[in-house]
Design a protein around this motif. Structure first.
Motif, PDB file in Angstrom:
ATOM      1  N   THR A  80      -9.191  -7.289   0.342  1.00 48.66           N
ATOM      2  CA  THR A  80      -9.289  -7.775  -1.041  1.00 48.66           C
ATOM      3  C   THR A  80     -10.309  -6.960  -1.825  1.00 48.66           C
ATOM      4  O   THR A  80     -10.062  -6.537  -2.965  1.00 48.66           O
ATOM      5  N   TRP A  81     -11.456  -6.705  -1.205  1.00 47.25           N
ATOM      6  CA  TRP A  81     -12.480  -5.875  -1.864  1.00 47.25           C
ATOM      7  C   TRP A  81     -11.943  -4.475  -2.129  1.00 47.25           C
ATOM      8  O   TRP A  81     -12.121  -3.908  -3.216  1.00 47.25           O
TER       9      TRP A  81
ATOM     10  N   GLY B  74      -9.360   4.840   0.732  1.00 46.52           N
ATOM     11  CA  GLY B  74      -9.976   5.021   2.046  1.00 46.52           C
ATOM     12  C   GLY B  74     -10.244   3.700   2.741  1.00 46.52           C
ATOM     13  O   GLY B  74      -9.954   3.532   3.935  1.00 46.52           O
ATOM     14  N   VAL B  75     -10.800   2.718   1.996  1.00 45.74           N
ATOM     15  CA  VAL B  75     -11.057   1.395   2.568  1.00 45.74           C
ATOM     16  C   VAL B  75      -9.743   0.729   2.974  1.00 45.74           C
ATOM     17  O   VAL B  75      -9.638   0.116   4.045  1.00 45.74           O
ATOM     18  N   LEU B  76      -8.724   0.858   2.129  1.00 48.08           N
ATOM     19  CA  LEU B  76      -7.438   0.228   2.422  1.00 48.08           C
ATOM     20  C   LEU B  76      -6.785   0.849   3.650  1.00 48.08           C
ATOM     21  O   LEU B  76      -6.178   0.149   4.459  1.00 48.08           O
ATOM     22  N   LEU B  77      -6.922   2.146   3.814  1.00 47.94           N
ATOM     23  CA  LEU B  77      -6.386   2.791   5.012  1.00 47.94           C
ATOM     24  C   LEU B  77      -7.152   2.320   6.250  1.00 47.94           C
ATOM     25  O   LEU B  77      -6.563   2.123   7.323  1.00 47.94           O
TER      26      LEU B  77
ATOM     27  N   PHE C   7       0.839  -1.203   0.000  1.00 46.70           N
ATOM     28  CA  PHE C   7       0.000   0.000   0.000  1.00 46.70           C
ATOM     29  C   PHE C   7       0.878   1.258   0.000  1.00 46.70           C
ATOM     30  O   PHE C   7       0.645   2.204  -0.762  1.00 46.70           O
ATOM     31  N   THR C   8       1.924   1.261   0.840  1.00 40.86           N
ATOM     32  CA  THR C   8       2.825   2.419   0.902  1.00 40.86           C
ATOM     33  C   THR C   8       3.511   2.653  -0.435  1.00 40.86           C
ATOM     34  O   THR C   8       3.622   3.790  -0.907  1.00 40.86           O
ATOM     35  N   MET C   9       3.993   1.588  -1.052  1.00 36.32           N
ATOM     36  CA  MET C   9       4.684   1.721  -2.336  1.00 36.32           C
ATOM     37  C   MET C   9       3.731   2.214  -3.429  1.00 36.32           C
ATOM     38  O   MET C   9       4.101   3.035  -4.270  1.00 36.32           O
ATOM     39  N   LEU C  10       2.507   1.707  -3.405  1.00 37.58           N
ATOM     40  CA  LEU C  10       1.543   2.117  -4.422  1.00 37.58           C
ATOM     41  C   LEU C  10       1.238   3.612  -4.328  1.00 37.58           C
ATOM     42  O   LEU C  10       1.214   4.312  -5.346  1.00 37.58           O
ATOM     43  N   VAL C  11       1.029   4.126  -3.107  1.00 35.90           N
ATOM     44  CA  VAL C  11       0.694   5.550  -2.985  1.00 35.90           C
ATOM     45  C   VAL C  11       1.936   6.432  -3.026  1.00 35.90           C
ATOM     46  O   VAL C  11       1.822   7.647  -3.179  1.00 35.90           O
ATOM     47  N   THR C  12       3.137   5.824  -2.893  1.00 34.11           N
ATOM     48  CA  THR C  12       4.367   6.607  -3.005  1.00 34.11           C
ATOM     49  C   THR C  12       4.802   6.734  -4.459  1.00 34.11           C
ATOM     50  O   THR C  12       5.230   7.806  -4.899  1.00 34.11           O
TER      51      THR C  12
ATOM     52  N   ILE D 185     -10.388  -9.347   8.025  1.00 40.05           N
ATOM     53  CA  ILE D 185      -9.746  -8.099   7.569  1.00 40.05           C
ATOM     54  C   ILE D 185      -9.205  -8.255   6.161  1.00 40.05           C
ATOM     55  O   ILE D 185      -9.345  -7.361   5.307  1.00 40.05           O
ATOM     56  N   MET D 186      -8.592  -9.393   5.875  1.00 43.24           N
ATOM     57  CA  MET D 186      -8.014  -9.593   4.551  1.00 43.24           C
ATOM     58  C   MET D 186      -9.094  -9.752   3.478  1.00 43.24           C
ATOM     59  O   MET D 186      -8.881  -9.396   2.317  1.00 43.24           O
ATOM     60  N   ALA D 187     -10.245 -10.269   3.851  1.00 34.67           N
ATOM     61  CA  ALA D 187     -11.361 -10.317   2.897  1.00 34.67           C
ATOM     62  C   ALA D 187     -11.802  -8.899   2.539  1.00 34.67           C
ATOM     63  O   ALA D 187     -12.046  -8.580   1.363  1.00 34.67           O
ATOM     64  N   LEU D 188     -11.896  -8.032   3.544  1.00 38.21           N
ATOM     65  CA  LEU D 188     -12.261  -6.631   3.292  1.00 38.21           C
ATOM     66  C   LEU D 188     -11.175  -5.924   2.473  1.00 38.21           C
ATOM     67  O   LEU D 188     -11.474  -5.144   1.554  1.00 38.21           O
TER      68      LEU D 188
END
Length: 637
Positions: A107-108, A116-119, A42-47, A102-105
């Motif tokens: 994935t969505w 926002g959902v990922l954060l 997630f950090t790499m994607l938004v960086t 949590i990992m199911a959420l």
């Protein structure tokens, strides 16, 4: 220093073959790996790939780190109560079930591309780790003995940072799939996270039962009042509380590096994203190696003398990293891994990063083991929860502090230099507040660097309860060597004149040694010393005595004086006879003529000396003659 015992305990790697440790190790390993696969991807994607107006790339690591840490601050107190009240196996399985949800959420969220959902999932993973934290560190003392605890903690710490390493590598690779395809990267990250969560749940099934330590505890669901109560509970044992502060400082220190490595690689080293992985490998392997070395350096005891050694390394190598990373030349294009490693200046940076992280491993493991062994069993998880609360506060402070410094124009190398200086100040402050750390460090250096110290029969030194340690008196550092041999602090009854010796006198005052004068010289001081010795035993601590009444003038055992018998008459206590060997003739012992410390390096560095420890003598059956005979026999071995 080496120890030999009547029975050998399995080393830290042997624990991986045992059900009491291995399934739990894999549960925490896979959980930490999953946290970091998701966080780092997630950090790499938004960086590097996704533009988010409210989270600029330079701040992405700080924001994500702060969201992950916030649940530790809010819910650690509740987690500590649950870990004391319920079976830790049950809680472990619950936490792994929560991870699957949590990992199911997540994935969505990944498939939808919803930042926002990922954060929010980052925050939920923080909650998952919050619930598991007190379980993790309270579980070990229930299944490992004192000699295994440092090694077990070292394995857990190693596993955590190897999991961070592998998770970051996997997250980096998955987020850096070709063509910048957000959907392709998301799909790969989602599959990896779900698979790892499933493996963790399978491992949790094999964790053995760990009965609750406070089953009647009434849970206080108010996080604020319970947080305050936990901090007060931890504060009731001042050595434990200040050790919690020391660990929290280590997490402050580590948080600065972990959150800034992506920006450090991009903005300071002018390197591609792949170099971030190299830096993470170096940092994580360093911490893992430092953690594993703790068992070897401590000889399977809880050895807090390693903490100052780690603190020195943390400051020294962080400051050199600041020097090494200042004023680097700007390349024509961003360095790849091969071009980065081709620059000699970059190897200095990698060595500094590796050594400062190894020092952090040496620093943290003994502190965790000390907290586990010194905390009452019924409150252990709640005290560990207090540790997690303090850790969260310090890590949030690190994120805010670094953010402020960056916004005021400080460079990342300058922040590293400031951190090195702050670490030196904080470490000095902690070690002066808790002299036991400094004393154990002096004892560790003396027994590992000045002398080659070998202990035979160390299993006879009790890890709990009152006992009198009786030893021959050969040199001015006998007490320091006995400190090195004992897993617990020792209060020594010592000739009042030794307190006038420079440096050593100061050390013995720090150790709260009890000065005693001959009865004929000062009857009042003599009686006061006996009362103080009795109080030590009444509190269940170890009392060290040199019954000869002074350092030998010829290397032979001198007649024992009767003070030891007066102490035992007041309070019958187990007596542990012991004898130092091969110390006569060294720098700190007297030579013929009665003078000591006049010929530095008289026998060179690392000269062999020994301590032979005998079996405890029965309470109430000790005689002065029998005790001297036991010490004499041990000395003659």
């Amino acid at each position: 220093m080496s120890h030999t015992t009547g029975h050998e305990h399995p080393n830290q790697f042997a624990l991986m073959t045992q059900r009491r440790f291995a399934p739990f190790f894999w549960v925490q390993f896979l959980g930490a790996a999953n946290d970091n696969i998701f966080k780092f991807a997630f950090t790499m994607l938004v960086t590097y790939k996704v533009s988010v107006s409210w989270m600029p790339p330079a701040m992405a690591g700080l924001v994500i780190g702060a969201v992950f840490i916030a649940p530790f601050l809010l819910f650690s107190a509740t987690a500590g109560q649950l870990a004391d009240k319920y079976d830790k196996r049950t809680l472990t399985r619950f936490v792994k079930d929560l991870e699957l949800v949590i990992m199911a959420l997540a994935t969505w969220g990944l498939f939808q591309g919803s930042v926002g959902v990922l954060l929010g999932c980052i925050g939920l993973l923080g909650l998952h780790s919050t619930l598991f934290g007190p379980v993790k560190y309270a579980y070990l003392p229930q299944h490992l003995n004192e000699r295994e605890l440092t090694g077990g903690n070292g394995m857990i710490e190693m596993g955590t940072f190897v999991a961070i390493l592998l998770g970051n590598i996997a997250g980096g690779v998955l987020s850096d799939l070709p063509d910048g395809a957000w959907f392709t990267a998301s799909k790969a990250v989602a599959v990896a996270c779900v698979v790892v969560a499933v493996l963790g749940r399978i491992a949790a099934h094999y964790v053995p039962a760990s009965p609750p330590t406070a089953p009647g505890l009434r849970v206080n669901w108010n996080p604020f009042s319970e947080t305050w109560r936990n901090l007060r509970l931890a504060h009731s044992n001042i050595v434990v509380y200040r050790s919690l502060l020391g660990i929290s400082w280590m997490w402050f220190y580590g948080a600065v590096f972990l959150t800034q490595i992506p920006a450090f690689a991009k903005d300071v080293l002018h390197a591609q994203q792949s170099v971030v992985t190299v830096l993470m490998v170096v940092f994580s392997v360093g911490v893992a190696l430092g953690a594993l070395l703790c068992e070897k350096f401590s000889h399977r005891h809880v050895e807090i003398g390693l903490v100052p050694l780690g603190a020195i390394g943390m400051s020294l190598f962080a400051f050199d990293l600041y020097l090494a990373s200042t004023g680097l030349a700007l390349p024509a294009s961003a360095y790849s891994v091969s071009s980065f490693l081709a620059q000699p200046a970059h190897w200095r940076i990698l060595v500094d990063l590796f050594l400062l992280s190894a020092a952090a491993g040496l620093y943290s493991v003994p502190m965790y083991a000390l907290i586990q062994i010194r905390s009452p069993e019924s409150h252990r998880a709640r005290i560990i929860a207090a540790n997690n609360i303090l850790n969260a506060l310090f890590m949030i402070a690190a994120s805010l502090g670094v953010g402020q410094l960056l916004s005021h124009g400080f460079s990342i190398p300058q922040i590293v230099g400031i951190l090195a200086l702050l670490n030196a100040i904080v470490a000095a402050y902690i070690f002066l507040l808790v002299p036991e750390y400094l004393l154990r460090f002096v004892a560790w250096v003396l027994s590992n660097c000045i002398y080659r110290f070998r202990v035979n029969g160390s299993e006879h030194i009790p890890t709990q309860g009152a006992a009198v340690l009786v030893c021959n008196h050969v040199s001015f550092v006998d007490a320091v060597l006995l400190m090195a041999a004992s897993p617990r602090p020792i209060r020594f009854l010592m000739d009042h004149r030794i307190f006038k010796v420079p440096v050593l006198g100061w050390l013995f005052k720090l150790a709260k040694a009890i000065p005693i004068a001959p009865r004929s010289e000062d009857p009042e001081a003599y009686e006061a010393a006996l009362r103080a010795a009795d109080q030590v035993l009444a509190e269940g601590d170890l009392l060290g005595i040199f019954p000869e009444g002074g350092i030998t003038l010829n290397g032979e055992l001198q007649p024992f004086k009767g003070g030891i018998m007066k102490i035992l008459e007041r309070r019958p206590t187990p007596v542990i006879p012991m004898a130092l060997t091969n110390l006569w003739g060294s720098f700190f012992s007297r030579i013929e003529g009665g003078t000591a410390m006049v010929k530095p390096l008289r026998r060179g560095f690392w000269s062999p000396v020994g301590l032979n420890v005998g079996a405890p003598m029965a309470v109430g059956e000790v005689t002065l003659e029998g005790l001297q005979a036991q010490v004499s026999a041990l000395h003659a071995r």
